[in-house]
Design an enzyme around this catalytic site. Structure first.
Site, PDB file in Angstrom:
ATOM      1  N   ASP A 144       0.860  -1.182   0.000  1.00  0.00           N
ATOM      2  CA  ASP A 144       0.000   0.000   0.000  1.00  0.00           C
ATOM      3  C   ASP A 144       0.898   1.234   0.000  1.00  0.00           C
ATOM      4  OD1 ASP A 144      -2.128   1.685   0.116  1.00  0.00           O
ATOM      5  OD2 ASP A 144      -2.895   0.975   2.033  1.00  0.00           O
ATOM      6  N   ALA A 145       1.182   1.731  -1.198  1.00  0.00           N
ATOM      7  CA  ALA A 145       2.099   2.856  -1.346  1.00  0.00           C
ATOM      8  C   ALA A 145       1.416   4.107  -1.891  1.00  0.00           C
ATOM      9  CB  ALA A 145       3.258   2.478  -2.266  1.00  0.00           C
ATOM     10  N   LYS A 146       0.340   3.930  -2.665  1.00  0.00           N
ATOM     11  CA  LYS A 146      -0.447   5.031  -3.239  1.00  0.00           C
ATOM     12  C   LYS A 146       0.445   6.019  -3.998  1.00  0.00           C
ATOM     13  CE  LYS A 146      -4.014   4.777   0.360  1.00  0.00           C
ATOM     14  NZ  LYS A 146      -3.357   3.839   1.321  1.00  0.00           N
ATOM     15  N   ARG A 147       1.416   5.507  -4.731  1.00  0.00           N
ATOM     16  CA  ARG A 147       2.354   6.375  -5.432  1.00  0.00           C
ATOM     17  C   ARG A 147       1.690   7.095  -6.610  1.00  0.00           C
ATOM     18  NH1 ARG A 147       5.693   7.311  -1.491  1.00  0.00           N
ATOM     19  NH2 ARG A 147       7.194   5.670  -1.057  1.00  0.00           N
ATOM     20  N   THR A 194      -0.628  -0.309  -4.637  1.00  0.00           N
ATOM     21  CA  THR A 194      -1.680   0.688  -4.828  1.00  0.00           C
ATOM     22  C   THR A 194      -1.082   1.942  -5.452  1.00  0.00           C
ATOM     23  OG1 THR A 194      -1.387   1.589  -2.588  1.00  0.00           O
ATOM     24  CG2 THR A 194      -3.027  -0.164  -2.876  1.00  0.00           C
TER      25      THR A 194
END
Length: 257
Positions: free
Chosen positions: A86-89, A113
């Site tokens: 879960d990095a949401k880069r 993510t």
């Protein structure tokens, strides 16, 4: 094997759609107690887990040692369980290329993510990786998702449908990486009818108060997974991680029965 196929096989093998979130918060024992905490969490829950989801923010908050701990954790994960980072880069394409290389090649996570709001070229560097997956933020579980994601455009579509259009484009281009979406359980009832039958990563169960009924009623065929983080790792009761994970897995399975 494609990511979606591997995840589907894991769900079928375990009978579980539980995604075990890993959000370590160092307590009085400090950062050096975190590796043992995470090892116990993995050892006790992996049999109930369709996937694991470490959130990179909690590791970055521990400084360079936290990044080392995340690397050590990735090297010791059970091979049977897909790992969603879960990095949401979100960045321009050239930078994203190096994020993709770091996560997929070096840490060898199975999926990551991404925040897609810089557009298709910002997710493109992640789309050529065989056996990997990405989850695009579509409708997140926080109240602020109403500020942008659920706004209605002039043509009648919601903004999050622009996100799912990116996934449809990737499918049309026959890219190697599978594309799924993050859809918060707290908003599922309002948005599921507009979501494609692609893999969903669903936060919002447990501490955030999401209800499984809408998700189960949608009768989706994609290998959706439902994340529980605090409800397993920090429930504040006397039960073991294994007991908590088993209870959540059973609760999710019962909703789908």
């Amino acid at each position: 094997m494609r990511y979606t196929e591997r995840l589907q096989q894991r769900i079928e093998r375990t009978g579980s759609r539980l995604c075990v979130g890993m959000d370590p918060r160092p307590g009085g024992d400090g950062v050096e107690a975190v590796p043992d905490f995470l090892k116990r969490l993995v050892d006790e829950t992996w049999e109930y887990a369709a996937a694991f989801k470490p959130n990179i923010a909690y590791f970055e908050a521990m400084g360079l040692r936290g990044i080392e701990i995340l690397g050590e954790l990735m090297g010791a994960m059970p091979k049977e369980v897909p790992v969603i980072l879960d990095a949401k880069r979100s960045d321009i394409g050239e930078t994203q290329k190096y994020y993709a290389q770091g996560y997929f090649e070096h840490w060898k996570v199975d999926a990551v993510t991404l925040n897609p709001f810089l557009g298709y070229d910002s997710i493109e560097p992640f789309l050529s990786w065989e056996g990997k997956g990405v989850y695009l933020l579509a409708v997140t579980s926080n109240p602020g998702s109403a500020d942008f994601q659920q706004q209605i455009l002039a043509d009648g579509r919601s903004v999050f449908e622009l996100v799912t259009a990116l996934g449809a484009r990737s499918v049309a281009e026959s890219n190697a990486t599978d594309v799924g979406y993050v859809v918060g359980l707290t908003h599922a009832a309002e948005v599921l009818a507009k979501m494609p039958d692609a893999p969903l990563l669903v936060p919002g169960l447990g501490a955030q108060g999401g209800d499984l009924a809408a998700l189960a009623a949608a009768k989706r065929t994609a290998p959706d997974v439902i994340n529980v983080s605090r409800g397993i790792a920090y429930a504040g009761d006397e039960r073991s991680f294994a007991q908590r994970a088993a209870e959540w897995a059973e609760k999710i399975a019962a909703a789908y029965a």
